[in-house]
Design an enzyme around this catalytic site. Structure first.
Site: not given
Ligand code: 2ND
Ligand code: ZN
Length: 359
Positions: A18, A20, A22, A210
């Protein structure tokens, strides 16, 4: 029983499910790419340097709100709108993971967020794959990396993104995810995409538990058929600890544990978004003790100023985990990867076990 040193944690082979794309840019890369396209970065209250920008991201994400945390992605997504920029970010991501001791990673991002300057969804995936391929080649094959394609849960493009994941399934994409603000956007909004993926025998994870609690986890598993839970930290709401220390699992927590549904836990990120109050009080401690299928992850290395080494080290400090516990998290993660079984087994037997033995 051995307590690992920080150096051993650094050198240990790690598996990351997990992370991201970006959310993991190098601050200097954001500065470089912003200058190229004239994107206005936030005021950091002094000179703009890689260090001050890195601090700005972490502090801006420390608010205790997932929604505020997500606002900072405007700046990273803004500089990832051309194929060259995306490929650079993807290549650097692999370089940083290799330096962190990661041997297998699934890195996710939302293709639909990278089309504002005219790229097609397909070109976005190709640009990421080019960067991953460059990074893996430069490492001499020391890491295996796969993409997960994310759909944003407040948008309505999940079916298209699911189809994109299937189109790329043999070319570097291992699965699908939904992300973004959780409250108000239940996973069932995207049921058609999940049902399509199931018909295609594809794998997916869902950010759930979350920013919202048990109903979100329940929907992700029992309505949508998620293979894994992104975070899933609120499953703890279905675990009751009695005054005498006895522990009782509710029906959903029992189901998650019995079915060995992997929890992609991201401790530092959870402190920032308010999903947990401290590492020592993070539900990962109890969930690990109860032998849920716990995995350790970074979520967003930029926003949390973290790495796999840092996440594991913070857990060692808070819970006194031994080297064998870290290996358990790592093998849990590798078993839960969206990679064919024989390839998972090969990484466990050829990398994780021998490299742990040599620590
Ligand atoms: O932890 C998270 N929870 C929900 N959405 C998230 C989290 N971290 C990143 N994101 C979103 C923001 C990014 O732009 C998107 C794609 O990676 O996913
Ligand atoms: Zn995430």
């Amino acid at each position: 029983m051995t307590t690992p040193t920080l150096d051993q944690v650094r050198r240990a082979p790690k598996v990351l499910l997990h992370d991201h794309l970006d959310g993991g840019l190098r601050p200097q890369t954001i500065i470089d790419l912003s200058a190229e396209i004239g994107h206005a970065l936030p005021s950091v209250g002094g000179d703009l340097t890689a260090e001050s920008l890195g601090t700005w991201f972490r502090e801006a994400c420390d608010s205790g709100s997932l929604e505020r945390y997500l606002e900072t992605f405007d700046h990273t997504v803004a500089v990832m709108q051309t194929a060259d920029a995306i490929t650079r970010v993807a290549r650097e991501c692999v370089e940083d993971l290799v330096a962190d001791g990661v041997v297998y990673a699934e890195v996710r991002y939302a293709p639909e967020q990278h089309v504002s300057q005219g790229l097609s969804l397909d070109e976005v995936v190709a640009a990421v794959q080019a960067g991953f391929d460059e990074g893996v080649a430069a490492s001499g094959g020391r890491i295996v990396v796969r993409q997960l394609l994310t759909a944003m849960r407040h948008q309505a493009r999940s079916m298209e993104i699911a189809e994109l994941a299937i189109a790329w399934r043999d070319r570097g994409v291992a699965g699908f995810d939904i992300a973004g603000a959780e409250a108000g956007y239940p996973p069932t909004r995207h049921l058609d995409a999940f049902e399509y993926l199931q018909r295609e025998n594809a794998h997916f994870t869902i950010h759930a538990g979350e920013g919202f609690g048990l109903p979100s986890i329940w929907q992700a598993i029992q309505w949508c058929g998620a293979d894994r839970l992104g975070h899933g930290v609120r499953i703890i709401d279905d675990v009751t600890v009695g005054a005498d220390g006895s522990v009782e699992l509710g029906p959903l927590a029992s189901y998650v544990r019995d079915k060995r549904i992997p929890l992609e836990m991201c401790p530092t990120s959870n402190l920032q978004t308010g999903a947990a109050t401290s590492i020592a009080e993070h539900p990962i401690g109890l969930l690990t003790k109860l032998r849920f299928r716990v995995t350790v992850n970074t979520d967003n290395r930029l926003m949390s100023q973290t790495s796999m080494t840092n996440e594991m080290w913070r857990l060692v400090e808070a819970f006194g985990y031994q080297t064998s516990d870290l290996q358990w998290f790592t093998i849990n993660a590798m078993k839960s990867a969206f990679l064919p079984f024989d390839e998972r087994l090969a990484i466990i037997n050829d990398r994780i076990k021998p490299e742990y033995a040599a620590l």
